[in-house]
Write a protein that holds these residues in place. Sequence first.
Motif, PDB file in Angstrom:
ATOM      1  N   PHE A   1       0.820  -1.211   0.000  1.00 54.37           N
ATOM      2  CA  PHE A   1       0.000   0.000   0.000  1.00 54.37           C
ATOM      3  C   PHE A   1       0.852   1.258   0.000  1.00 54.37           C
ATOM      4  O   PHE A   1       0.628   2.175  -0.801  1.00 54.37           O
ATOM      5  CB  PHE A   1      -0.925  -0.019   1.230  1.00 54.37           C
ATOM      6  N   TRP A   2       1.866   1.333   0.870  1.00 53.47           N
ATOM      7  CA  TRP A   2       2.675   2.548   0.972  1.00 53.47           C
ATOM      8  C   TRP A   2       3.593   2.709  -0.232  1.00 53.47           C
ATOM      9  O   TRP A   2       3.844   3.843  -0.683  1.00 53.47           O
ATOM     10  CB  TRP A   2       3.483   2.523   2.273  1.00 53.47           C
ATOM     11  N   MET A   3       4.084   1.597  -0.768  1.00 49.09           N
ATOM     12  CA  MET A   3       4.909   1.699  -1.970  1.00 49.09           C
ATOM     13  C   MET A   3       4.092   2.244  -3.142  1.00 49.09           C
ATOM     14  O   MET A   3       4.586   3.035  -3.954  1.00 49.09           O
ATOM     15  CB  MET A   3       5.496   0.328  -2.316  1.00 49.09           C
TER      16      MET A   3
ATOM     17  N   TRP B   1       1.649   4.316  -2.907  1.00 51.18           N
ATOM     18  CA  TRP B   1       1.557   5.761  -2.679  1.00 51.18           C
ATOM     19  C   TRP B   1       2.796   6.462  -3.227  1.00 51.18           C
ATOM     20  O   TRP B   1       2.705   7.507  -3.896  1.00 51.18           O
ATOM     21  CB  TRP B   1       1.429   6.040  -1.175  1.00 51.18           C
ATOM     22  N   ILE B   2       3.967   5.897  -2.939  1.00 53.34           N
ATOM     23  CA  ILE B   2       5.219   6.498  -3.408  1.00 53.34           C
ATOM     24  C   ILE B   2       5.277   6.497  -4.932  1.00 53.34           C
ATOM     25  O   ILE B   2       5.655   7.496  -5.557  1.00 53.34           O
ATOM     26  CB  ILE B   2       6.421   5.737  -2.813  1.00 53.34           C
ATOM     27  N   VAL B   3       4.890   5.366  -5.537  1.00 51.08           N
ATOM     28  CA  VAL B   3       4.899   5.280  -6.998  1.00 51.08           C
ATOM     29  C   VAL B   3       3.924   6.281  -7.602  1.00 51.08           C
ATOM     30  O   VAL B   3       4.242   6.973  -8.586  1.00 51.08           O
ATOM     31  CB  VAL B   3       4.551   3.844  -7.451  1.00 51.08           C
ATOM     32  N   GLN B   4       2.744   6.394  -7.031  1.00 44.13           N
ATOM     33  CA  GLN B   4       1.756   7.334  -7.551  1.00 44.13           C
ATOM     34  C   GLN B   4       2.266   8.767  -7.460  1.00 44.13           C
ATOM     35  O   GLN B   4       2.147   9.547  -8.423  1.00 44.13           O
ATOM     36  CB  GLN B   4       0.437   7.191  -6.787  1.00 44.13           C
ATOM     37  N   PHE B   5       2.834   9.125  -6.310  1.00 40.26           N
ATOM     38  CA  PHE B   5       3.390  10.465  -6.152  1.00 40.26           C
ATOM     39  C   PHE B   5       4.538  10.696  -7.135  1.00 40.26           C
ATOM     40  O   PHE B   5       4.654  11.768  -7.746  1.00 40.26           O
ATOM     41  CB  PHE B   5       3.885  10.660  -4.714  1.00 40.26           C
ATOM     42  N   GLY B   6       5.407   9.680  -7.290  1.00 44.03           N
ATOM     43  CA  GLY B   6       6.540   9.812  -8.208  1.00 44.03           C
ATOM     44  C   GLY B   6       6.106  10.018  -9.647  1.00 44.03           C
ATOM     45  O   GLY B   6       6.648  10.868 -10.355  1.00 44.03           O
ATOM     46  N   LEU B   7       5.108   9.262 -10.089  1.00 42.06           N
ATOM     47  CA  LEU B   7       4.623   9.416 -11.461  1.00 42.06           C
ATOM     48  C   LEU B   7       3.985  10.785 -11.668  1.00 42.06           C
ATOM     49  O   LEU B   7       4.173  11.413 -12.721  1.00 42.06           O
ATOM     50  CB  LEU B   7       3.619   8.307 -11.775  1.00 42.06           C
ATOM     51  N   ALA B   8       3.238  11.252 -10.681  1.00 40.39           N
ATOM     52  CA  ALA B   8       2.649  12.586 -10.784  1.00 40.39           C
ATOM     53  C   ALA B   8       3.740  13.650 -10.847  1.00 40.39           C
ATOM     54  O   ALA B   8       3.642  14.622 -11.620  1.00 40.39           O
ATOM     55  CB  ALA B   8       1.720  12.838  -9.591  1.00 40.39           C
ATOM     56  N   PHE B   9       4.806  13.467 -10.054  1.00 37.38           N
ATOM     57  CA  PHE B   9       5.937  14.403 -10.067  1.00 37.38           C
ATOM     58  C   PHE B   9       6.574  14.453 -11.451  1.00 37.38           C
ATOM     59  O   PHE B   9       6.840  15.540 -11.989  1.00 37.38           O
ATOM     60  CB  PHE B   9       6.966  13.976  -9.020  1.00 37.38           C
ATOM     61  N   TYR B  10       6.831  13.288 -12.046  1.00 29.71           N
ATOM     62  CA  TYR B  10       7.463  13.269 -13.368  1.00 29.71           C
ATOM     63  C   TYR B  10       6.542  13.834 -14.437  1.00 29.71           C
ATOM     64  O   TYR B  10       7.006  14.457 -15.403  1.00 29.71           O
ATOM     65  CB  TYR B  10       7.897  11.850 -13.721  1.00 29.71           C
ATOM     66  N   ALA B  11       5.247  13.633 -14.309  1.00 32.38           N
ATOM     67  CA  ALA B  11       4.316  14.208 -15.273  1.00 32.38           C
ATOM     68  C   ALA B  11       4.412  15.732 -15.270  1.00 32.38           C
ATOM     69  O   ALA B  11       4.507  16.374 -16.329  1.00 32.38           O
ATOM     70  CB  ALA B  11       2.884  13.768 -14.948  1.00 32.38           C
TER      71      ALA B  11
ATOM     72  N   THR C   1      -8.059  -0.497  -5.072  1.00 27.87           N
ATOM     73  CA  THR C   1      -8.602  -1.845  -5.215  1.00 27.87           C
ATOM     74  C   THR C   1      -7.957  -2.795  -4.215  1.00 27.87           C
ATOM     75  O   THR C   1      -8.638  -3.575  -3.545  1.00 27.87           O
ATOM     76  CB  THR C   1      -8.373  -2.361  -6.638  1.00 27.87           C
ATOM     77  N   ILE C   2      -6.629  -2.738  -4.122  1.00 22.30           N
ATOM     78  CA  ILE C   2      -5.920  -3.611  -3.182  1.00 22.30           C
ATOM     79  C   ILE C   2      -6.367  -3.328  -1.752  1.00 22.30           C
ATOM     80  O   ILE C   2      -6.585  -4.242  -0.956  1.00 22.30           O
ATOM     81  CB  ILE C   2      -4.401  -3.429  -3.337  1.00 22.30           C
ATOM     82  N   GLU C   3      -6.533  -2.048  -1.433  1.00 22.76           N
ATOM     83  CA  GLU C   3      -6.945  -1.686  -0.084  1.00 22.76           C
ATOM     84  C   GLU C   3      -8.355  -2.191   0.224  1.00 22.76           C
ATOM     85  O   GLU C   3      -8.641  -2.626   1.349  1.00 22.76           O
ATOM     86  CB  GLU C   3      -6.890  -0.164   0.083  1.00 22.76           C
ATOM     87  N   SER C   4      -9.251  -2.152  -0.774  1.00 25.11           N
ATOM     88  CA  SER C   4     -10.637  -2.546  -0.541  1.00 25.11           C
ATOM     89  C   SER C   4     -10.818  -4.061  -0.514  1.00 25.11           C
ATOM     90  O   SER C   4     -11.743  -4.561   0.126  1.00 25.11           O
ATOM     91  CB  SER C   4     -11.551  -1.940  -1.611  1.00 25.11           C
ATOM     92  N   ILE C   5      -9.945  -4.800  -1.207  1.00 24.58           N
ATOM     93  CA  ILE C   5     -10.109  -6.251  -1.291  1.00 24.58           C
ATOM     94  C   ILE C   5      -9.224  -6.985  -0.287  1.00 24.58           C
ATOM     95  O   ILE C   5      -9.682  -7.862   0.442  1.00 24.58           O
ATOM     96  CB  ILE C   5      -9.789  -6.757  -2.719  1.00 24.58           C
ATOM     97  N   PHE C   6      -7.950  -6.601  -0.249  1.00 22.37           N
ATOM     98  CA  PHE C   6      -6.986  -7.358   0.548  1.00 22.37           C
ATOM     99  C   PHE C   6      -6.695  -6.649   1.856  1.00 22.37           C
ATOM    100  O   PHE C   6      -6.546  -5.434   1.900  1.00 22.37           O
ATOM    101  CB  PHE C   6      -5.688  -7.571  -0.236  1.00 22.37           C
ATOM    102  N   GLY C   7      -6.603  -7.431   2.905  1.00 17.46           N
ATOM    103  CA  GLY C   7      -6.353  -6.876   4.224  1.00 17.46           C
ATOM    104  C   GLY C   7      -4.908  -7.014   4.643  1.00 17.46           C
ATOM    105  O   GLY C   7      -4.014  -7.265   3.844  1.00 17.46           O
ATOM    106  N   GLY C   8      -4.692  -6.871   5.926  1.00 16.30           N
ATOM    107  CA  GLY C   8      -3.347  -6.981   6.468  1.00 16.30           C
ATOM    108  C   GLY C   8      -3.223  -8.182   7.385  1.00 16.30           C
ATOM    109  O   GLY C   8      -2.588  -8.093   8.427  1.00 16.30           O
ATOM    110  N   GLY C   9      -3.876  -9.271   7.016  1.00 14.50           N
ATOM    111  CA  GLY C   9      -3.888 -10.469   7.857  1.00 14.50           C
ATOM    112  C   GLY C   9      -2.557 -11.188   7.880  1.00 14.50           C
ATOM    113  O   GLY C   9      -1.532 -10.704   7.392  1.00 14.50           O
TER     114      GLY C   9
END
Length: 439
Positions: A79-81, A83-93, A148-156
């Motif tokens: 999940f946190w990675m 976030w980093i990838v999303q921020f990084g791609l937005a930065f490069y855009a 999607t990952i957050e809504s389907i998969f948990g942290g079990g």
Amino acid sequence: MSTPVRNPDSTSPEVMTKRAWWLVVLNVLIPGSAQVLAGNRKLGRFGLGATLVLWAAIVVLAVLWFTAREFTITLMTNFWMLWIVQFGLAFYAVLWVILTIDTLRLVRLIRAKPTARPLVAGLTVIALVATAGTAAYGAYLTGVGRGTIESIFGGGNVAEPIDGRYNIMLLGGDAGPDRMGLRPDSITAVSIDAETGAATMIGIPRNLYRVPFSADSPLLQEYPNGYDCGDECLISYLYTYGEEHPELYPDAASQGSTPGIEAMRDAVEGVTGLTMQYYVLIDMQGFADLINALGGVTVEVPERVVLGINGREPVGAIEAGTRTMDGAMALWYVRTRYDTTDFVRMERQRQIQQAIMTQFEPTNVLTKFQAIAEAGAQVVRTDVPQGMLGRFTDLAGKTQAQPITDLELVPPQIDHIHPDYAHIHQMVADATSPAEPAS
């Protein structure tokens, strides 16, 4: 130091045209280099540094993909990675938009040859779409995937294989206006070899009687001789029973499950003799959306299937042969009850399940990612944790490369009303044992 690129002869259209092409191409190949050569060097050095960081990240990711694929997938589904990838791609855009617009300013298009001006401008626009546009869209898709990952998969809990295998209970939930709550219409135990990916799908009829329970099941006290309540006590009814008796499974919600699912898990374990480490519940009402998102599924229909419900006029038919089905047709195919038995329906359900597994390929997912992600978030519920995504994705690739073993616990192999569960356990053990090496 003064260079012809930084201080060109602006009175020469030939020089300015050649310079324009160089700057635009350099901006595409090495963002930031155009500014270092002909513009704001501080901005150029920042752009070059960001470009080198991106290239290094791509190289590292490529090396990890080929040397530690499971770790790479686990990392990129964290999940946190994401976030980093999303921020990084937005930065490069944003960065590439700034660099491209600044490059167009540096070109001094009005000084180039009139015939070259539209070509240079066109290449600049294409470059902007190819770089900034791609990064922006990638950031958007990363956000969709993260949600999607957050809504389907948990942290079990991350489970280790049991006797070298992962066992997953797959339920097709059939809730509808004519039913009191959800009732599993499709019950499958999927057992996967943790090393080879070889998979066995064990089909359990929903009308199986006298289901036994393991020693640690809270249902054992109520039904010490199996699920026999003096009436029609089918395995599929245990979902409703569990939901009506939540006190039997007080920790279900905190573990990403429900009392009904836990009751079904205990039942499937009693039937197969396998420990179900995880479950996946698919809402059959939304089943069609997932298939449509995949672009349909292709199955081999062995004989003509009439679509409808007994006692009513049929609504159509699916002819024998190779058929590519959309979601609505596939849903009819797995649910039709016209002049057929539950056991035949089970075979059709397994066909569609296997078709989805084999056609859920990376290229198909990437080209239809948004639709698949949105459909998956609506129709899938599971207690598989994010930490297992890398492992299971890697195994899925191995599973697709080999045939899937199919064991149907149906007559005449078993008597579903008076089952011999010791015999069923042996059948399951045989079906899930490693294949003997060829002589």
